[in-house]
Each structure stands twice: as C-alpha cells, then as structure tokens.
Design a protein around this motif. Structure first.
Motif, PDB file in Angstrom:
ATOM      1  N   VAL A 259     -35.081 -19.274 -49.758  1.00 20.17           N
ATOM      2  CA  VAL A 259     -35.338 -18.653 -51.063  1.00 20.17           C
ATOM      3  C   VAL A 259     -34.037 -18.261 -51.742  1.00 20.17           C
ATOM      4  CG1 VAL A 259     -37.621 -17.854 -50.375  1.00 20.17           C
ATOM      5  CG2 VAL A 259     -35.651 -16.369 -50.013  1.00 20.17           C
TER       6      VAL A 259
ATOM      7  N   ASN B 280     -32.529 -18.667 -55.930  1.00 18.31           N
ATOM      8  CA  ASN B 280     -31.772 -17.724 -56.755  1.00 18.31           C
ATOM      9  C   ASN B 280     -30.420 -18.303 -57.152  1.00 18.31           C
ATOM     10  OD1 ASN B 280     -33.075 -15.307 -57.487  1.00 18.31           O
ATOM     11  ND2 ASN B 280     -32.993 -14.561 -55.388  1.00 18.31           N
TER      12      ASN B 280
ATOM     13  N   ARG C 177     -37.396 -10.230 -58.148  1.00 19.65           N
ATOM     14  CA  ARG C 177     -38.739 -10.716 -58.438  1.00 19.65           C
ATOM     15  C   ARG C 177     -39.273 -10.003 -59.667  1.00 19.65           C
ATOM     16  NH1 ARG C 177     -41.815 -12.944 -54.506  1.00 19.65           N
ATOM     17  NH2 ARG C 177     -43.150 -13.448 -56.295  1.00 19.65           N
TER      18      ARG C 177
ATOM     19  N   LYS D 250     -38.180 -20.491 -60.102  1.00 18.35           N
ATOM     20  CA  LYS D 250     -37.794 -19.600 -58.995  1.00 18.35           C
ATOM     21  C   LYS D 250     -38.954 -18.709 -58.590  1.00 18.35           C
ATOM     22  CE  LYS D 250     -36.006 -15.712 -59.560  1.00 18.35           C
ATOM     23  NZ  LYS D 250     -36.393 -14.272 -59.509  1.00 18.35           N
ATOM     24  N   GLU D 251     -39.654 -18.133 -59.566  1.00 20.16           N
ATOM     25  CA  GLU D 251     -40.784 -17.259 -59.265  1.00 20.16           C
ATOM     26  C   GLU D 251     -41.909 -18.024 -58.569  1.00 20.16           C
ATOM     27  OE1 GLU D 251     -41.388 -13.791 -59.852  1.00 20.16           O
ATOM     28  OE2 GLU D 251     -39.193 -13.881 -59.928  1.00 20.16           O
TER      29      GLU D 251
ATOM     30  N   TYR E 293     -41.038 -18.687 -54.889  1.00 12.72           N
ATOM     31  CA  TYR E 293     -41.282 -17.518 -54.031  1.00 12.72           C
ATOM     32  C   TYR E 293     -42.755 -17.428 -53.637  1.00 12.72           C
ATOM     33  CZ  TYR E 293     -36.784 -15.056 -54.084  1.00 12.72           C
ATOM     34  OH  TYR E 293     -35.485 -14.686 -53.869  1.00 12.72           O
TER      35      TYR E 293
ATOM     36  N   TYR F 146     -44.099 -18.908 -50.189  1.00 13.52           N
ATOM     37  CA  TYR F 146     -44.062 -18.123 -48.948  1.00 13.52           C
ATOM     38  C   TYR F 146     -45.127 -17.031 -48.901  1.00 13.52           C
ATOM     39  CZ  TYR F 146     -39.864 -20.254 -47.028  1.00 13.52           C
ATOM     40  OH  TYR F 146     -38.977 -21.140 -46.471  1.00 13.52           O
TER      41      TYR F 146
END
Length: 438
Positions: A224, A228, A260, A289-290, A293, A296
């Motif tokens: 992750v 970023n 986040r 990117k969001e 995430y 996971y």
C-alpha cells in the motif's frame, strides 16, 4: 545491611559518591591451602576493597579485613579463602552478575558509572557474557516467521523474528544470498508455516528451495505504500507545470493525499475536495489510491482478487507509463500477485520485525562503536536470556562440604560460630548461644 553469607559488618561509611562497608569474613581456615597441614598461625590482617552492586542509587564497595596465615610445615603464607567474591576480579559475585544482566539493557558507560568502575572492566565482562549467551543460544524456529533487513554501520543486516510469539530469533551479519541461504539450510527441518517479507527476489528464491511447503506473504504495508508513492510522484510531476507558489502549496498539503479520506477531519475533507475539484489528474490518482486500499478490506481472498482485477483495468494508460506513476505498483502484481494475495489466507503483517529494525538502530546509536556481535546479542537476549551451562569455575558439592568442615568451632560447645550477634573480636570465639550465656 551487607546481605552476604558468612560476612560480618564492622562499619559503614556513607560518602557523597560511594557507600563503603567495612566487613570481616567469619569463617577461618583450619588447614594450609597448600599442604593441608593444621600447623597454621595468624600472620596479620590484610585490607582489600571489592566493588559491590549499586546500593541506594550510588556505587558501593566492601572494605574487607582478611586474615593472613603462615604454615609451619611448608612455610607458605596465604590469605583466608572467602565466599561471595569473584575469583578473578576485585568485586563481589553479585556485582559481576549485575554487570552481566545490565549489559543487555544499558550502555557500558552507564553501567560503569553506576558501579563505580572503569568502562573497560564492564566491556570485558559484557563481551565474555554476551559471547557465552550466543554460544548457548538455540532458537526455536517454527510457525510464522518475519524476515527483513536493517542498516547498521552502513551495512544491511538480515533480521528474523517470530511473529506469533513476538520474539527476535536471529540477526545475520549481512543479507547476501550465501549468508541467508546457509542460515535457512541450517534450519531446513524447522516447522515453518509462513514467511512474511518484503518483495525481495533473493529471499523468495531461497525460501522456495529450502522450504517448498512454506507460504510466502508479502507485507501489506510495503504494497500500500507504493500506492501512496505513486500519488506523490504524480503530484510532483504535475507541480512542475504550475507556478512555484502553487507547487509549494501542494507540498505543504501533501499529507491530505497520503491519509485515508475517511480518517481526515471535516476541515481536511473540505480542503481536499476543493483541491481535487480543481485538479482532475490528482483526483484520479487519489481515487485509485483509495480504491486500492479497499482491496485489503475485502472479507475473502476471492473478493479481493475480483476487486484487484477491476482496479487494474480502470487505471488510465497515461498514468501507468513509467516509474513516476502507478506502473511500479501494477508491475509487482505480475510477479508477486500470489504472495501478495496470500495475506487474505494468513492475515499478518511484518510490523514486529520492522519495529526490531528500529530497536537495533537505537542500540547501535547509543553504544557508539558497538560491534555487530554486541548489537546482535543485545537485540536477541534483552528479554530472552538463554540458560547457560554450569561454569567450570563454580565449586562442586565436595568443595562446599570441605569448606563447611573447616568452619571454626565455638571454644565452649564445639558448634559452628555463627556471629549473628557478636559485637567485638573477642566474642567471635563463641557461638550465639554460648555468647548469650557469658
């Protein structure tokens, strides 16, 4: 006061920097230590100072009055044997053990200051002790193992930890393939279920050769973090096409992109929304990117695989061209997808091993010149001291029985003289019971 068996206190002096206790050893020899003859006579006292463990927050020493003897048979002179004192150093055995124990927790300079001795003395005791711990160390390697590396003295050191029991297992002098391979081959029969690691090809190839049945899990934070980094690189690339003031403003607000969205405050969300509304390219990168995430956060591996495929398909081609965008993140899934997705079968991270990296660096920085062996021993044994084999210098039971048999006896009843309440040298000829009857 002194809390040493067979020693009697004569005086105590509380100085500003050190506490000195004058004491006398209460067991007198009955035979010559050379020829075992009983024809011995007193040959005058001898004062000797021993370092003791710190007492009441400052160094402590024992000024011992030892008796000298001369043998009429062999004409030799000797000092009465004592217990509780180290055989090779002018310090008590408990002081010696105190230095050993503290060498795992504190710097050698601080220990020397607490004991009141030279730093070289502490270093010598600590080196011998830590090397003996290393020789006796037999780690139990099983279950879920974390592996990583950290830089000490400009060199990458390989670190192994037990992630379930949260214990350091090993630190190797480097992370080169022969070093790591030899260590793993040495433990090839260990019952290891999972290895958690970063994306280093060398580790993976060795593990699959030595432990073909083990599962490799790539640490999620290494993955992750790349999302970023991709957003940050896109921000930097776009800022070069803006005036300098805008680029500096983006730099000050980059934490809004890294956090986040759900963890931002209302004020932070408002500022980020305004920024993304005016910069659609950054908005696309941030949304990718969001969404990444969220992979996971999926409840099952199948759901995560499906969302990952969807995420890979929606990445625009213009932000997946080189190292300054999402291409590195997309590329790792071509080579490491299986190991990355294994996280959903074995949901564990390498956070503990990463923390050990920081601990090792702090130890190395505090010591200012510690060798690799010393840092390794401090890291491994600070909270996990192995049991050492009995030292050859310890007296056997036969020797202890012989010492007891030579204890001087009360001149009246023949009982051992205990000196519990004796107050003068004349009183030492009697046991406590006979002394009370005087």
């Amino acid at each position: 006061m002194l809390n040493l068996q067979n020693w009697g206190v004569l005086d105590k002096e509380d100085g500003d920097e050190v506490t000195t206790i004058s004491a006398i050893f209460l067991i007198e020899p009955r035979q010559c230590i050379q020829c075992n003859s009983e024809q011995i006579i007193k040959h005058g006292p001898k004062w000797t100072t021993y370092r003791d463990a710190p007492n009441y927050g400052k160094p402590s020493s024992i000024r011992a009055q030892l008796k000298r003897y001369k043998c009429k048979s062999c004409n030799c002179t000797f000092v009465q044997p004592v217990t509780g004192m180290h055989s090779e150093m002018r310090m008590t055995e408990r002081c010696f053990k105190y230095i050993q124990a503290q060498s795992l927790r504190d710097t050698f300079t601080n220990i020397a200051h607490a004991v009141g001795c030279n730093e070289k003395t502490v270093r010598s005791i600590a080196h011998e002790y830590l090397h003996s711990l290393s020789d006796a160390y037999k780690p139990r390697i099983e279950g879920w193992i974390g592996i990583d590396e950290t830089t000490l003295d400009g060199k990458l050191r390989f670190i192994v930890s037990d992630l379930k029991r949260r214990k350091p297992l090993e630190m190797l002098p480097d992370r080169e393939t022969p070093t790591v391979s030899n260590w793993m081959w040495k433990h090839r029969n260990a019952n290891i279920e999972v290895f958690v690691m970063d994306m280093w090809r060398g580790y993976r190839s060795i593990i699959y050769k030595v432990f073909p049945n083990a599962v490799i899990v790539v640490d999620k934070f290494h993955v992750v973090r790349m999302a970023n980094e991709a957003v940050d690189k896109i921000r930097l690339k776009l800022s070069k096409d803006r005036v300098k003031a805008i680029g500096q403003d983006w730099k000050r607000r980059k934490s809004l992109l890294r956090m986040r969205y759900k963890n931002l405050s209302e004020h932070g969300k408002y500022n980020l929304d305004m920024w993304l509304e005016n910069e659609p390219d950054i908005a696309i990168a941030h949304n990718l990117k969001e969404l990444f995430y969220l992979i996971y956060e999926m409840p099952t591996r199948e759901d995560a695989e499906a969302l990952l495929d969807e995420w890979l398909d929606m990445i625009p081609a213009d932000i997946c061209k080189g190292k300054s965008d999402f291409k590195p993140l997309v590329t790792i899934f071509k080579e490491w997808r299986k190991e990355i997705m294994n996280y959903f079968d074995y949901p564990i991270t390498n956070g503990y091993t990463e923390a050990l990296n920081g601990v090792a660096k702090v130890m190395n920085r505090q010591g200012r010149g510690y060798s690799y062996e010393i840092v390794r021993a401090k890291l491994l044994f600070k909270n996990n001291v192995p049991i050492l084999p009995s030292e050859s210098g310890q007296p056997s039971q036969e020797v202890i029985d012989e010492i007891i048999s030579k204890v001087d006896r009360c001149i009246k009843c023949g009982a051992p003289r205990m000196f519990g309440i004796a107050t003068s040298f004349d009183d030492y000829e009697h046991c406590d019971d006979c002394f009370l009857e005087k």
